[in-house]
Structures are given as structure tokens and as C-alpha cells.
Design a protein around this motif. Structure first.
Motif, PDB file in Angstrom:
ATOM      1  N   ARG A   1       0.798  -1.347   0.040  1.00 41.78           N
ATOM      2  CA  ARG A   1       0.050  -0.046  -0.004  1.00 41.78           C
ATOM      3  C   ARG A   1       0.912   1.272   0.069  1.00 41.78           C
ATOM      4  O   ARG A   1       0.546   2.238  -0.604  1.00 41.78           O
ATOM      5  CB  ARG A   1      -1.018  -0.078   1.118  1.00 41.78           C
TER       6      ARG A   1
ATOM      7  N   GLY B   1      -8.141  -2.595  -9.435  1.00 42.06           N
ATOM      8  CA  GLY B   1      -8.981  -2.365  -8.359  1.00 42.06           C
ATOM      9  C   GLY B   1      -8.298  -2.197  -7.053  1.00 42.06           C
ATOM     10  O   GLY B   1      -8.886  -1.423  -6.265  1.00 42.06           O
ATOM     11  N   TRP B   2      -7.417  -3.083  -6.639  1.00 44.64           N
ATOM     12  CA  TRP B   2      -6.550  -3.064  -5.499  1.00 44.64           C
ATOM     13  C   TRP B   2      -5.920  -1.794  -5.173  1.00 44.64           C
ATOM     14  O   TRP B   2      -6.153  -1.107  -4.225  1.00 44.64           O
ATOM     15  CB  TRP B   2      -5.828  -4.193  -5.323  1.00 44.64           C
TER      16      TRP B   2
ATOM     17  N   SER C   1      -6.572   1.114  -6.636  1.00 49.81           N
ATOM     18  CA  SER C   1      -7.341   2.073  -6.692  1.00 49.81           C
ATOM     19  C   SER C   1      -8.043   2.262  -5.331  1.00 49.81           C
ATOM     20  O   SER C   1      -8.255   3.353  -4.632  1.00 49.81           O
ATOM     21  CB  SER C   1      -8.893   1.987  -7.754  1.00 49.81           C
ATOM     22  N   GLN C   2      -8.512   1.168  -4.831  1.00 51.80           N
ATOM     23  CA  GLN C   2      -8.722   1.081  -3.114  1.00 51.80           C
ATOM     24  C   GLN C   2      -8.123   1.469  -2.173  1.00 51.80           C
ATOM     25  O   GLN C   2      -8.293   2.317  -1.350  1.00 51.80           O
ATOM     26  CB  GLN C   2      -9.705  -0.559  -2.811  1.00 51.80           C
ATOM     27  N   THR C   3      -6.655   1.112  -2.518  1.00 54.32           N
ATOM     28  CA  THR C   3      -5.755   1.819  -1.708  1.00 54.32           C
ATOM     29  C   THR C   3      -5.315   3.068  -1.792  1.00 54.32           C
ATOM     30  O   THR C   3      -5.272   3.624  -0.747  1.00 54.32           O
ATOM     31  CB  THR C   3      -4.287   1.042  -2.125  1.00 54.32           C
TER      32      THR C   3
ATOM     33  N   LYS D   1      -7.638   5.381  -2.647  1.00 52.08           N
ATOM     34  CA  LYS D   1      -8.924   5.842  -1.970  1.00 52.08           C
ATOM     35  C   LYS D   1      -8.794   5.594  -0.525  1.00 52.08           C
ATOM     36  O   LYS D   1      -9.230   6.775   0.212  1.00 52.08           O
ATOM     37  CB  LYS D   1     -10.118   4.847  -2.608  1.00 52.08           C
ATOM     38  N   LYS D   2      -8.375   4.805   0.162  1.00 53.56           N
ATOM     39  CA  LYS D   2      -8.088   4.642   1.553  1.00 53.56           C
ATOM     40  C   LYS D   2      -6.903   5.612   1.966  1.00 53.56           C
ATOM     41  O   LYS D   2      -7.201   6.526   2.944  1.00 53.56           O
ATOM     42  CB  LYS D   2      -7.432   3.215   1.950  1.00 53.56           C
TER      43      LYS D   2
END
Length: 163
Positions: free
Chosen positions: A19, A44-45, A47-49, A51-52
Motif C-alpha cells: 500500500r 481495483g486493489w 484504486s482502493q488503496t 482511496k483509503k
């Protein structure tokens, strides 16, 4: 300019490092798809990282122990359950001394007002140090004296005649 690590299997402890690396690469101008490719992850992973990180800052990148549902019984209640089970099944109104997971669950419901799936009852019993005991199956009409005689005489004769 990018390099490919192409590692596809990671241990849970590696994800915080990944991350942070995603964030660092994004900071220097990398595109999400390139980060994903270089680190062997999905877009996607990545992108989520990111976003976090936007939502929580650097704290969003920290590794956390996965949360599960809280236990229904406290350690004190588990200790009480062990005490109740040691009193015996007959003491709790069952017709014999055999504890089954269903019977244990009935005691849990009566004493603590919560119910478990039977597989979870098995795990609780294991946690309490109890183990599965299967009764030895023996015919009711079996005559112990005749069985002993058969073992001592007939088996010996069979072994002798085999040689």
C-alpha cells in the motif's frame, strides 16, 4: 519508466508495504494500471488503496488485523460453561450422560441466552479442552465369557492351522 516485479503471492504482512509503495509510485506520477502491473496487483486493489489514503491519510495504509464478529460468550461465561458441563448431562435434564453439540448448545441457550451453530459449539468445546469421544460399539447380546474363550482357544487354533 517502470519496472515489473510480477510477484503474485503475498503474505498478509506484505500488504502494508505494498500500500505504501502504491502511494509512493502515484506521488511520482505513475498511472494506476502501471502500478498494478509493476506490483503484480489488480487495478481495483490499487484504486482502493489510493482511496483509503485520500480518506484516512497515511493511517489508511497501515496493516490492521481483520475484524470478526465479537464472541458471544465472554471468557468468564466460557468458564461457567465448563463448570456446568462438568456437572454432567443428567444434571441438566438429559436422559443419559452423553454430551452432544446440540445438548451443549441447549445449555448455552438456557444459561446465557445465546445460540451457536453446532460447528461453533464443537470449536468452543475444543477451546475448553474437551475432545470428541466416540463410544465403542458392542452388541448388547454379546457374551463376554464366550468371547474370551474364543479369543484364547479358537484364534490360537486358527493361527496354528494357518502355519
Amino acid at each position: 519508466m517502470y519496472f515489473a516485479l510480477m510477484i503474485t503471492k503475498y503474505k498478509p504482512s506484505d500488504y502494508e508495504v505494498l500500500r505504501r509503495r502504491c502511494f509512493e509510485l502515484k506521488q511520482v506520477g505513475w498511472k494506476q494500471k502501471d502500478i498494478a502491473f509493476a506490483l503484480g496487483l489488480t487495478a481495483g486493489w490499487v484504486s482502493q488503496t489510493l482511496k483509503k489514503h485520500r480518506e484516512k491519510g497515511l493511517d489508511g495504509l497501515l496493516a490492521r488485523k481483520p475484524t470478526g464478529s465479537p464472541p458471544k460468550l465472554s471468557p468468564e461465561q466460557l468458564s461457567q460453561l465448563a463448570t456446568e458441563l462438568n456437572l454432567g448431562a443428567v444434571n441438566h435434564g438429559f436422559p443419559n450422560h452423553i454430551w452432544t453439540r446440540a445438548r451443549v448448545n441447549e445449555v448455552i441457550v438456557k444459561k446465557f441466552g445465546v445460540s451457536y451453530d453446532l460447528t461453533q459449539v464443537g470449536r468452543l468445546l475444543k477451546k475448553l479442552g474437551w475432545s470428541l469421544q466416540k463410544p465403542v460399539k458392542k452388541a448388547r447380546q454379546q457374551n463376554e465369557a464366550k468371547v474370551k474363550q474364543w479369543r484364547e482357544e479358537t484364534i490360537l487354533e486358527l493361527k496354528k492351522s494357518h502355519k
